[in-house]
Motif scaffolding. Sequence first.
Motif, PDB file in Angstrom:
ATOM      1  N   VAL A 176       3.820  54.345  32.202  1.00  8.47           N
ATOM      2  CA  VAL A 176       5.169  53.756  32.147  1.00  8.47           C
ATOM      3  C   VAL A 176       5.792  53.832  33.534  1.00  8.47           C
ATOM      4  O   VAL A 176       5.858  54.899  34.138  1.00  8.47           O
ATOM      5  N   ALA A 177       6.256  52.668  34.022  1.00  4.98           N
ATOM      6  CA  ALA A 177       6.894  52.611  35.343  1.00  4.98           C
ATOM      7  C   ALA A 177       8.324  53.150  35.234  1.00  4.98           C
ATOM      8  O   ALA A 177       8.945  53.071  34.178  1.00  4.98           O
ATOM      9  N   PRO A 178       8.891  53.682  36.315  1.00  2.00           N
ATOM     10  CA  PRO A 178      10.281  54.155  36.286  1.00  2.00           C
ATOM     11  C   PRO A 178      11.243  52.994  35.998  1.00  2.00           C
ATOM     12  O   PRO A 178      10.910  51.833  36.236  1.00  2.00           O
ATOM     13  N   TRP A 179      12.471  53.309  35.554  1.00  2.00           N
ATOM     14  CA  TRP A 179      13.423  52.294  35.112  1.00  2.00           C
ATOM     15  C   TRP A 179      13.769  51.302  36.199  1.00  2.00           C
ATOM     16  O   TRP A 179      14.009  50.117  35.950  1.00  2.00           O
ATOM     17  N   TYR A 180      13.879  51.711  37.434  1.00  2.00           N
ATOM     18  CA  TYR A 180      14.295  50.823  38.517  1.00  2.00           C
ATOM     19  C   TYR A 180      13.231  49.808  38.908  1.00  2.00           C
ATOM     20  O   TYR A 180      13.512  48.891  39.665  1.00  2.00           O
ATOM     21  N   LYS A 181      12.030  49.950  38.358  1.00  4.28           N
ATOM     22  CA  LYS A 181      10.991  48.964  38.645  1.00  4.28           C
ATOM     23  C   LYS A 181      10.953  47.867  37.589  1.00  4.28           C
ATOM     24  O   LYS A 181      10.196  46.918  37.731  1.00  4.28           O
ATOM     25  N   HIS A 182      11.789  47.979  36.559  1.00  4.65           N
ATOM     26  CA  HIS A 182      11.885  46.942  35.533  1.00  4.65           C
ATOM     27  C   HIS A 182      13.012  45.985  35.905  1.00  4.65           C
ATOM     28  O   HIS A 182      14.007  46.360  36.521  1.00  4.65           O
ATOM     29  N   ARG A 183      12.888  44.723  35.495  1.00  2.00           N
ATOM     30  CA  ARG A 183      13.917  43.744  35.850  1.00  2.00           C
ATOM     31  C   ARG A 183      15.109  43.780  34.899  1.00  2.00           C
ATOM     32  O   ARG A 183      16.214  43.416  35.281  1.00  2.00           O
ATOM     33  N   TRP A 184      14.976  44.182  33.659  1.00  2.00           N
ATOM     34  CA  TRP A 184      16.066  44.119  32.686  1.00  2.00           C
ATOM     35  C   TRP A 184      17.250  45.009  33.042  1.00  2.00           C
ATOM     36  O   TRP A 184      18.402  44.562  32.911  1.00  2.00           O
ATOM     37  N   PRO A 185      17.074  46.215  33.496  1.00  3.54           N
ATOM     38  CA  PRO A 185      18.271  46.982  33.882  1.00  3.54           C
ATOM     39  C   PRO A 185      19.056  46.292  34.997  1.00  3.54           C
ATOM     40  O   PRO A 185      20.291  46.286  34.992  1.00  3.54           O
ATOM     41  N   TRP A 186      18.355  45.683  35.959  1.00  6.12           N
ATOM     42  CA  TRP A 186      19.036  45.010  37.058  1.00  6.12           C
ATOM     43  C   TRP A 186      19.776  43.761  36.579  1.00  6.12           C
ATOM     44  O   TRP A 186      20.900  43.487  37.015  1.00  6.12           O
ATOM     45  N   LEU A 187      19.166  43.012  35.685  1.00  8.61           N
ATOM     46  CA  LEU A 187      19.843  41.829  35.141  1.00  8.61           C
ATOM     47  C   LEU A 187      21.076  42.223  34.343  1.00  8.61           C
ATOM     48  O   LEU A 187      22.095  41.526  34.372  1.00  8.61           O
ATOM     49  N   LEU A 188      21.008  43.315  33.619  1.00  5.86           N
ATOM     50  CA  LEU A 188      22.164  43.769  32.845  1.00  5.86           C
ATOM     51  C   LEU A 188      23.274  44.319  33.742  1.00  5.86           C
ATOM     52  O   LEU A 188      24.437  44.298  33.368  1.00  5.86           O
ATOM     53  N   MET A 189      22.942  44.810  34.926  1.00  5.72           N
ATOM     54  CA  MET A 189      23.953  45.357  35.839  1.00  5.72           C
ATOM     55  C   MET A 189      24.624  44.295  36.706  1.00  5.72           C
ATOM     56  O   MET A 189      25.634  44.562  37.349  1.00  5.72           O
ATOM     57  N   ILE A 190      24.090  43.071  36.738  1.00 10.23           N
ATOM     58  CA  ILE A 190      24.668  42.023  37.586  1.00 10.23           C
ATOM     59  C   ILE A 190      26.100  41.701  37.161  1.00 10.23           C
ATOM     60  O   ILE A 190      27.005  41.613  38.004  1.00 10.23           O
ATOM     61  N   GLY A 191      26.357  41.541  35.868  1.00 16.47           N
ATOM     62  CA  GLY A 191      27.709  41.193  35.383  1.00 16.47           C
ATOM     63  C   GLY A 191      28.747  42.229  35.768  1.00 16.47           C
ATOM     64  O   GLY A 191      29.752  41.907  36.431  1.00 16.47           O
ATOM     65  N   PRO A 192      28.575  43.504  35.380  1.00 15.40           N
ATOM     66  CA  PRO A 192      29.568  44.508  35.783  1.00 15.40           C
ATOM     67  C   PRO A 192      29.666  44.677  37.301  1.00 15.40           C
ATOM     68  O   PRO A 192      30.756  44.883  37.839  1.00 15.40           O
ATOM     69  N   GLY A 193      28.558  44.547  38.006  1.00 17.93           N
ATOM     70  CA  GLY A 193      28.588  44.671  39.471  1.00 17.93           C
ATOM     71  C   GLY A 193      29.416  43.567  40.112  1.00 17.93           C
ATOM     72  O   GLY A 193      30.219  43.823  41.009  1.00 17.93           O
ATOM     73  N   LEU A 194      29.223  42.331  39.647  1.00 16.86           N
ATOM     74  CA  LEU A 194      30.031  41.222  40.170  1.00 16.86           C
ATOM     75  C   LEU A 194      31.505  41.405  39.835  1.00 16.86           C
ATOM     76  O   LEU A 194      32.372  41.071  40.640  1.00 16.86           O
ATOM     77  N   SER A 195      31.795  41.928  38.655  1.00 16.46           N
ATOM     78  CA  SER A 195      33.195  42.168  38.270  1.00 16.46           C
ATOM     79  C   SER A 195      33.855  43.159  39.220  1.00 16.46           C
ATOM     80  O   SER A 195      35.010  42.974  39.618  1.00 16.46           O
ATOM     81  N   VAL A 196      33.156  44.194  39.596  1.00 14.30           N
ATOM     82  CA  VAL A 196      33.702  45.183  40.526  1.00 14.30           C
ATOM     83  C   VAL A 196      33.935  44.552  41.896  1.00 14.30           C
ATOM     84  O   VAL A 196      34.984  44.747  42.512  1.00 14.30           O
ATOM     85  N   VAL A 197      32.986  43.767  42.384  1.00 14.58           N
ATOM     86  CA  VAL A 197      33.131  43.141  43.697  1.00 14.58           C
ATOM     87  C   VAL A 197      34.288  42.145  43.701  1.00 14.58           C
ATOM     88  O   VAL A 197      35.144  42.164  44.592  1.00 14.58           O
ATOM     89  N   VAL A 198      34.349  41.264  42.710  1.00 15.27           N
ATOM     90  CA  VAL A 198      35.417  40.261  42.641  1.00 15.27           C
ATOM     91  C   VAL A 198      36.765  40.938  42.428  1.00 15.27           C
ATOM     92  O   VAL A 198      37.768  40.561  43.045  1.00 15.27           O
ATOM     93  N   GLY A 199      36.823  41.947  41.575  1.00 17.85           N
ATOM     94  CA  GLY A 199      38.074  42.676  41.353  1.00 17.85           C
ATOM     95  C   GLY A 199      38.566  43.360  42.611  1.00 17.85           C
ATOM     96  O   GLY A 199      39.765  43.360  42.910  1.00 17.85           O
ATOM     97  N   SER A 200      37.671  43.936  43.388  1.00 20.52           N
ATOM     98  CA  SER A 200      38.047  44.571  44.657  1.00 20.52           C
ATOM     99  C   SER A 200      38.578  43.539  45.640  1.00 20.52           C
ATOM    100  O   SER A 200      39.584  43.767  46.319  1.00 20.52           O
ATOM    101  N   PHE A 201      37.930  42.368  45.696  1.00 22.37           N
ATOM    102  CA  PHE A 201      38.392  41.311  46.592  1.00 22.37           C
ATOM    103  C   PHE A 201      39.769  40.801  46.178  1.00 22.37           C
ATOM    104  O   PHE A 201      40.646  40.606  47.025  1.00 22.37           O
ATOM    105  N   MET A 202      39.994  40.605  44.883  1.00 20.25           N
ATOM    106  CA  MET A 202      41.298  40.142  44.406  1.00 20.25           C
ATOM    107  C   MET A 202      42.380  41.190  44.670  1.00 20.25           C
ATOM    108  O   MET A 202      43.511  40.848  45.011  1.00 20.25           O
TER     109      MET A 202
END
Length: 174
Positions: A11-37
């Motif tokens: 079993v590969a570590p979690w950061y080598k899978h694509r699904w955790p990264w795809l799930l983190m894109i939405g909240p990550g973008l919200s933080v970046v856009v919210g900080s900019f606003m």
Amino acid sequence: MSDSLKLQAPVAPWYKHRWPWLLMIGPGLSVVVGSFMGYIAFTQPDALVVGDYYKQGKAINQDLRRDTVASNLAMDTTLAYDVAAARLSGSVHSFGKAYQGPLQLHLAHATLPEKDIKLLVQPDAAGNFSVALPMLERSRWQVLVENDKREWRLSGIWTWPLQRSIALHADEEL
């Protein structure tokens, strides 16, 4: 060792899978856009917000009295802007006769207070005046004409250059 342990793939570590990264894109973008606003909100204050709204609210009653005085004096004015001559001209009358006292003209820009224009003019014996004015910007102007003692006022909206001139009558405001 048992056969079931030998058949399982490592079993590969979690950061080598694509699904955790795809799930983190939405909240990550919200933080970046919210900080900019937030940055925009704190560095670019809204120029239309009034700090002392209560004081301005009380001033509305005084303005209504000034409208009534203008109506009692049957005040009327016309304004026109000549692009070729770069001049604002007009006339002021009370009861159909020329008004000869000093006047304050205030052209308030619709959205940018730094573009407001304040002029002091002196009508001649016929009630006419003319004043040099650099290029009048295309905008919706709030026009305020009052005497130098601020006892009466005429106000209206002038959409320049769609309206080449504006006529203000005291009775239309009440």
